[in-house]
Motif scaffolding. Structure first.
Motif, PDB file in Angstrom:
ATOM      1  N   VAL A 129     -20.434  -1.654   7.686  1.00 44.41           N
ATOM      2  CA  VAL A 129     -20.025  -0.632   8.642  1.00 44.41           C
ATOM      3  C   VAL A 129     -18.633  -0.136   8.241  1.00 44.41           C
ATOM      4  N   GLN A 130     -18.476   1.173   8.258  1.00 45.70           N
ATOM      5  CA  GLN A 130     -17.197   1.802   7.941  1.00 45.70           C
ATOM      6  C   GLN A 130     -16.470   2.177   9.230  1.00 45.70           C
ATOM      7  N   ILE A 131     -15.161   2.380   9.140  1.00 47.55           N
ATOM      8  CA  ILE A 131     -14.398   2.906  10.272  1.00 47.55           C
ATOM      9  C   ILE A 131     -14.762   4.384  10.413  1.00 47.55           C
ATOM     10  N   VAL A 132     -14.898   4.837  11.651  1.00 45.39           N
ATOM     11  CA  VAL A 132     -15.227   6.230  11.909  1.00 45.39           C
ATOM     12  C   VAL A 132     -14.256   7.140  11.143  1.00 45.39           C
ATOM     13  N   THR A 133     -14.807   8.133  10.486  1.00 46.66           N
ATOM     14  CA  THR A 133     -13.985   9.098   9.754  1.00 46.66           C
ATOM     15  C   THR A 133     -12.954   9.713  10.691  1.00 46.66           C
ATOM     16  N   GLY A 134     -11.710   9.712  10.254  1.00 48.69           N
ATOM     17  CA  GLY A 134     -10.626  10.270  11.049  1.00 48.69           C
ATOM     18  C   GLY A 134      -9.899   9.257  11.912  1.00 48.69           C
ATOM     19  N   MET A 135     -10.355   7.967  11.894  1.00 48.55           N
ATOM     20  CA  MET A 135      -9.707   6.942  12.724  1.00 48.55           C
ATOM     21  C   MET A 135      -8.860   5.962  11.918  1.00 48.55           C
ATOM     22  N   THR A 136      -8.701   6.224  10.615  1.00 48.63           N
ATOM     23  CA  THR A 136      -7.842   5.388   9.775  1.00 48.63           C
ATOM     24  C   THR A 136      -7.265   6.251   8.661  1.00 48.63           C
ATOM     25  N   THR A 137      -6.103   5.861   8.197  1.00 44.56           N
ATOM     26  CA  THR A 137      -5.528   6.546   7.037  1.00 44.56           C
ATOM     27  C   THR A 137      -5.432   5.620   5.837  1.00 44.56           C
ATOM     28  N   ASP A 138      -5.641   4.309   6.069  1.00 46.44           N
ATOM     29  CA  ASP A 138      -5.517   3.346   4.975  1.00 46.44           C
ATOM     30  C   ASP A 138      -6.752   2.481   4.771  1.00 46.44           C
ATOM     31  N   ASN A 139      -7.856   2.820   5.433  1.00 47.25           N
ATOM     32  CA  ASN A 139      -9.144   2.125   5.300  1.00 47.25           C
ATOM     33  C   ASN A 139      -9.235   0.781   6.008  1.00 47.25           C
ATOM     34  N   ILE A 140      -8.196   0.381   6.752  1.00 46.04           N
ATOM     35  CA  ILE A 140      -8.238  -0.908   7.451  1.00 46.04           C
ATOM     36  C   ILE A 140      -7.599  -0.849   8.832  1.00 46.04           C
ATOM     37  N   HIS A 141      -6.497  -0.131   8.987  1.00 39.25           N
ATOM     38  CA  HIS A 141      -5.793  -0.065  10.270  1.00 39.25           C
ATOM     39  C   HIS A 141      -6.149   1.224  10.995  1.00 39.25           C
ATOM     40  N   PRO A 142      -6.285   1.152  12.307  1.00 43.40           N
ATOM     41  CA  PRO A 142      -6.530   2.387  13.049  1.00 43.40           C
ATOM     42  C   PRO A 142      -5.294   3.287  13.016  1.00 43.40           C
ATOM     43  N   ASN A 143      -5.526   4.576  13.053  1.00 47.19           N
ATOM     44  CA  ASN A 143      -4.425   5.526  13.209  1.00 47.19           C
ATOM     45  C   ASN A 143      -4.352   5.894  14.694  1.00 47.19           C
ATOM     46  N   ASP A 144      -3.619   6.943  15.041  1.00 43.10           N
ATOM     47  CA  ASP A 144      -3.485   7.308  16.458  1.00 43.10           C
ATOM     48  C   ASP A 144      -4.834   7.577  17.112  1.00 43.10           C
ATOM     49  N   ALA A 145      -5.728   8.247  16.393  1.00 41.85           N
ATOM     50  CA  ALA A 145      -7.063   8.533  16.953  1.00 41.85           C
ATOM     51  C   ALA A 145      -7.839   7.236  17.175  1.00 41.85           C
ATOM     52  N   GLY A 146      -7.735   6.311  16.232  1.00 42.42           N
ATOM     53  CA  GLY A 146      -8.413   5.019  16.371  1.00 42.42           C
ATOM     54  C   GLY A 146      -7.865   4.213  17.531  1.00 42.42           C
ATOM     55  N   TYR A 147      -6.538   4.160  17.646  1.00 40.62           N
ATOM     56  CA  TYR A 147      -5.934   3.424  18.759  1.00 40.62           C
ATOM     57  C   TYR A 147      -6.288   4.058  20.105  1.00 40.62           C
ATOM     58  N   SER A 148      -6.337   5.375  20.152  1.00 36.26           N
ATOM     59  CA  SER A 148      -6.700   6.049  21.400  1.00 36.26           C
ATOM     60  C   SER A 148      -8.121   5.684  21.825  1.00 36.26           C
ATOM     61  N   ALA A 149      -9.047   5.692  20.881  1.00 35.07           N
ATOM     62  CA  ALA A 149     -10.436   5.329  21.185  1.00 35.07           C
ATOM     63  C   ALA A 149     -10.538   3.868  21.604  1.00 35.07           C
ATOM     64  N   MET A 150      -9.793   2.987  20.937  1.00 39.19           N
ATOM     65  CA  MET A 150      -9.812   1.567  21.281  1.00 39.19           C
ATOM     66  C   MET A 150      -9.219   1.334  22.664  1.00 39.19           C
ATOM     67  N   ALA A 151      -8.169   2.049  23.020  1.00 41.04           N
ATOM     68  CA  ALA A 151      -7.516   1.859  24.320  1.00 41.04           C
ATOM     69  C   ALA A 151      -8.485   2.130  25.460  1.00 41.04           C
ATOM     70  N   VAL A 152      -9.272   3.178  25.327  1.00 43.37           N
ATOM     71  CA  VAL A 152     -10.261   3.499  26.360  1.00 43.37           C
ATOM     72  C   VAL A 152     -11.315   2.382  26.424  1.00 43.37           C
ATOM     73  N   ALA A 153     -11.739   1.903  25.260  1.00 42.29           N
ATOM     74  CA  ALA A 153     -12.819   0.908  25.193  1.00 42.29           C
ATOM     75  C   ALA A 153     -12.390  -0.466  25.722  1.00 42.29           C
ATOM     76  N   VAL A 154     -11.131  -0.858  25.529  1.00 43.76           N
ATOM     77  CA  VAL A 154     -10.721  -2.206  25.933  1.00 43.76           C
ATOM     78  C   VAL A 154     -10.275  -2.294  27.391  1.00 43.76           C
ATOM     79  N   ARG A 155     -10.004  -1.184  28.001  1.00 45.52           N
ATOM     80  CA  ARG A 155      -9.501  -1.204  29.382  1.00 45.52           C
ATOM     81  C   ARG A 155     -10.350  -2.035  30.336  1.00 45.52           C
ATOM     82  N   PRO A 156     -11.699  -1.943  30.287  1.00 52.72           N
ATOM     83  CA  PRO A 156     -12.504  -2.752  31.216  1.00 52.72           C
ATOM     84  C   PRO A 156     -12.282  -4.258  31.087  1.00 52.72           C
TER      85      PRO A 156
END
Length: 159
Positions: A129-156
């Motif tokens: 499985v790859q990181i969603v296109t546009g959610m990383t700039t270095d192939n391993i760490h989330p970028n701002d878009a990745g962190y934003s998506a994760m923040a919504v997902a972890v809130r519950p």
């Protein structure tokens, strides 16, 4: 409206063994957070394909930290393992072990899971499985878009 304090346990570049030691040190020192966020998985534990032995070690440490958190009166919240891109970590089909760990974690009774995998999981390339296109700039760490998506997902997991 509630005050928030963060204990950064030095995740960047670390392996789960160091998360484990830091969590146990925190709890044994009497620093008991409301929620103890623990990373069940780190891509830094493996340079090559993932192995069953690596995943079993991660699980053993996770179970011990969960028990210590409950014993100290902290609520454990465990983050699952997000994908990495083959351009950096070419795990191929051994990525199925990370996915199985995530599934096992999700099925654990009484454990809140901070799901960072689902919002960041994209296409499958060569069994990995790859990181969603546009959610990383270095192939391993989330970028701002990745962190934003994760923040919504972890809130519950926290409410």
């Amino acid at each position: 409206g509630a005050p928030v304090e963060l204990c950064n346990m030095g995740w960047a570049g670390q392996q789960t063994f160091l998360y484990y030691l830091r969590a146990l040190d925190l709890l044994s020192a009497g620093l008991v957070p409301t929620w103890l966020l623990y990373g069940a998985f780190s891509p830094n534990d493996s340079a090559g394909p993932l192995t069953t032995a690596q995943i079993n070690s991660m699980k053993t440490r996770m179970v011990e930290v969960i028990a210590a958190a409950f014993s100290a009166g902290a609520a454990p919240v465990v983050s699952n393992g997000m994908p990495t891109n083959t351009a950096l970590k070419n795990w191929g089909s051994s990525d199925s072990l990370r996915i199985a760990l995530n599934d096992e974690l999700a099925a654990m009774p009484g454990i809140k899971v901070a799901d960072i995998s689902s919002p960041t999981s994209g296409d499958v390339v060569g069994g990995q499985v790859q990181i969603v296109t546009g959610m990383t700039t270095d192939n391993i760490h989330p970028n701002d878009a990745g962190y934003s998506a994760m923040a919504v997902a972890v809130r519950p997991a926290f409410y």
